[in-house]
Motif scaffolding. Sequence first.
Motif, PDB file in Angstrom:
ATOM      1  N   GLY A  54       0.765  -1.120  -0.252  1.00 35.80           N
ATOM      2  CA  GLY A  54      -0.119   0.320   0.061  1.00 35.80           C
ATOM      3  C   GLY A  54       0.837   1.436  -0.322  1.00 35.80           C
ATOM      4  N   GLY A  55       2.167   1.121   0.122  1.00 36.24           N
ATOM      5  CA  GLY A  55       3.346   1.746   0.401  1.00 36.24           C
ATOM      6  C   GLY A  55       2.904   2.769   1.536  1.00 36.24           C
ATOM      7  N   GLN A  56       3.219   2.648   2.591  1.00 36.25           N
ATOM      8  CA  GLN A  56       2.303   3.307   3.841  1.00 36.25           C
ATOM      9  C   GLN A  56       3.778   3.075   4.558  1.00 36.25           C
ATOM     10  N   TYR A  57       4.199   1.721   4.654  1.00 31.68           N
ATOM     11  CA  TYR A  57       5.546   1.906   5.526  1.00 31.68           C
ATOM     12  C   TYR A  57       6.790   1.523   4.549  1.00 31.68           C
ATOM     13  N   ARG A  58       7.880   2.084   4.913  1.00 33.43           N
ATOM     14  CA  ARG A  58       9.130   2.060   4.106  1.00 33.43           C
ATOM     15  C   ARG A  58      10.238   1.845   4.985  1.00 33.43           C
ATOM     16  N   TYR A  59      10.775   1.157   4.662  1.00 36.65           N
ATOM     17  CA  TYR A  59      11.985   1.488   4.898  1.00 36.65           C
ATOM     18  C   TYR A  59      13.111   1.223   4.894  1.00 36.65           C
ATOM     19  N   ILE A  60      14.226   1.802   4.517  1.00 36.29           N
ATOM     20  CA  ILE A  60      15.568   2.384   4.087  1.00 36.29           C
ATOM     21  C   ILE A  60      16.869   2.047   4.442  1.00 36.29           C
ATOM     22  N   ALA A  61      17.612   1.588   4.400  1.00 39.20           N
ATOM     23  CA  ALA A  61      18.624   0.432   5.259  1.00 39.20           C
ATOM     24  C   ALA A  61      19.900   1.484   5.696  1.00 39.20           C
ATOM     25  N   ASP A  62      20.789   1.581   6.599  1.00 39.67           N
ATOM     26  CA  ASP A  62      21.435   2.996   7.350  1.00 39.67           C
ATOM     27  C   ASP A  62      22.570   2.624   5.609  1.00 39.67           C
ATOM     28  N   SER A  63      22.926   1.591   5.499  1.00 41.78           N
ATOM     29  CA  SER A  63      24.561   1.688   4.487  1.00 41.78           C
ATOM     30  C   SER A  63      24.125   2.294   2.628  1.00 41.78           C
ATOM     31  N   VAL A  64      22.305   2.650   2.976  1.00 38.86           N
ATOM     32  CA  VAL A  64      22.191   3.690   1.627  1.00 38.86           C
ATOM     33  C   VAL A  64      21.543   4.833   1.555  1.00 38.86           C
ATOM     34  N   GLN A  65      20.904   5.046   3.060  1.00 39.15           N
ATOM     35  CA  GLN A  65      20.046   5.692   3.488  1.00 39.15           C
ATOM     36  C   GLN A  65      20.283   7.170   2.868  1.00 39.15           C
ATOM     37  N   GLY A  66      19.729   8.452   2.387  1.00 43.00           N
ATOM     38  CA  GLY A  66      19.966   9.787   1.392  1.00 43.00           C
ATOM     39  C   GLY A  66      20.040   9.347   0.294  1.00 43.00           C
ATOM     40  N   ARG A  67      21.355   8.627  -0.232  1.00 47.06           N
ATOM     41  CA  ARG A  67      20.584   7.911  -1.941  1.00 47.06           C
ATOM     42  C   ARG A  67      19.645   7.325  -2.414  1.00 47.06           C
ATOM     43  N   PHE A  68      19.437   6.228  -1.628  1.00 52.60           N
ATOM     44  CA  PHE A  68      18.308   5.290  -2.435  1.00 52.60           C
ATOM     45  C   PHE A  68      16.636   5.466  -1.765  1.00 52.60           C
ATOM     46  N   GLY A  69      15.601   5.390  -2.481  1.00 58.28           N
ATOM     47  CA  GLY A  69      14.668   5.860  -2.024  1.00 58.28           C
ATOM     48  C   GLY A  69      13.492   4.413  -2.607  1.00 58.28           C
ATOM     49  N   ILE A  70      12.502   3.746  -2.245  1.00 63.23           N
ATOM     50  CA  ILE A  70      11.744   2.744  -2.323  1.00 63.23           C
ATOM     51  C   ILE A  70      10.756   3.637  -3.082  1.00 63.23           C
ATOM     52  N   SER A  71       9.663   3.018  -3.896  1.00 61.27           N
ATOM     53  CA  SER A  71       8.199   3.412  -4.083  1.00 61.27           C
ATOM     54  C   SER A  71       7.598   2.123  -4.697  1.00 61.27           C
ATOM     55  N   GLN A  72       6.565   2.467  -5.308  1.00 61.62           N
ATOM     56  CA  GLN A  72       5.551   1.223  -5.330  1.00 61.62           C
ATOM     57  C   GLN A  72       4.176   2.044  -6.356  1.00 61.62           C
ATOM     58  N   ASP A  73       3.981   1.440  -7.574  1.00 61.85           N
ATOM     59  CA  ASP A  73       2.481   2.374  -8.215  1.00 61.85           C
ATOM     60  C   ASP A  73       1.212   0.461  -8.027  1.00 61.85           C
ATOM     61  N   SER A  74       0.676   0.797  -7.531  1.00 59.47           N
ATOM     62  CA  SER A  74      -0.121  -0.171  -7.507  1.00 59.47           C
ATOM     63  C   SER A  74      -0.977  -0.729  -8.733  1.00 59.47           C
ATOM     64  N   THR A  75      -0.627   0.524  -8.624  1.00 53.78           N
ATOM     65  CA  THR A  75      -1.539   0.080 -10.360  1.00 53.78           C
ATOM     66  C   THR A  75      -1.033  -0.776 -11.389  1.00 53.78           C
ATOM     67  N   LYS A  76       0.167  -1.154 -11.376  1.00 55.69           N
ATOM     68  CA  LYS A  76       1.246  -1.931 -12.311  1.00 55.69           C
ATOM     69  C   LYS A  76       1.500  -2.929 -11.498  1.00 55.69           C
ATOM     70  N   ASN A  77       1.386  -2.922  -9.886  1.00 52.30           N
ATOM     71  CA  ASN A  77       1.572  -3.609  -9.191  1.00 52.30           C
ATOM     72  C   ASN A  77       3.265  -4.046  -9.506  1.00 52.30           C
ATOM     73  N   THR A  78       4.132  -3.078  -8.620  1.00 53.22           N
ATOM     74  CA  THR A  78       4.915  -3.069  -9.495  1.00 53.22           C
ATOM     75  C   THR A  78       6.358  -1.436  -8.317  1.00 53.22           C
ATOM     76  N   VAL A  79       7.495  -2.260  -8.028  1.00 53.46           N
ATOM     77  CA  VAL A  79       8.141  -1.462  -6.949  1.00 53.46           C
ATOM     78  C   VAL A  79       9.051  -1.133  -7.176  1.00 53.46           C
ATOM     79  N   TYR A  80       9.776  -0.064  -6.540  1.00 56.24           N
ATOM     80  CA  TYR A  80      11.080   1.005  -7.643  1.00 56.24           C
ATOM     81  C   TYR A  80      11.765   0.943  -6.464  1.00 56.24           C
ATOM     82  N   LEU A  81      13.511   0.427  -7.121  1.00 59.08           N
ATOM     83  CA  LEU A  81      14.442   1.222  -5.904  1.00 59.08           C
ATOM     84  C   LEU A  81      14.943   2.115  -6.946  1.00 59.08           C
ATOM     85  N   GLN A  82      15.153   3.435  -6.685  1.00 53.02           N
ATOM     86  CA  GLN A  82      15.372   4.564  -6.701  1.00 53.02           C
ATOM     87  C   GLN A  82      16.349   5.001  -6.351  1.00 53.02           C
ATOM     88  N   MET A  83      18.109   4.754  -7.365  1.00 47.50           N
ATOM     89  CA  MET A  83      19.563   5.131  -6.566  1.00 47.50           C
ATOM     90  C   MET A  83      20.296   5.618  -6.784  1.00 47.50           C
TER      91      MET A  83
END
Length: 124
Positions: free
Chosen positions: A56-85
Amino acid sequence: QVQLVESGGGSVQTGGSLRLSCAASGAAMNTYYISWFRQAPGPGKQREGVALIDVGGQYRYIADSVQGRFGISQDSTKNTVYLQMNSLKPEDTAMYYCAAGHRPYLHRDAVIHWGQGTQVTVSS
């Protein structure tokens, strides 16, 4: 049965960006947490959790090792999760795996399903 298909990997130079995609399909997808792991080349390298999101995109967690550089998101209409690096470094070089589990816990033990992986190579 849940299927996870990754895409978007490739080769970039230091400081570059990539966006990985994980297309998920299967029954009861709304009960899963989708996460990204990576495994660097070399003996003894363990699979490391990078980011996690609920469907549902309500809960996100980013590991400390990539915090500030990586992001995670989702598009429920496409059932797709993205990792922006962003601001990629040579030490980000690894095989990146999409994973699914029922717990909001970024650890291999919480994973039920794995994708096949997509390679990311960052050159200096």
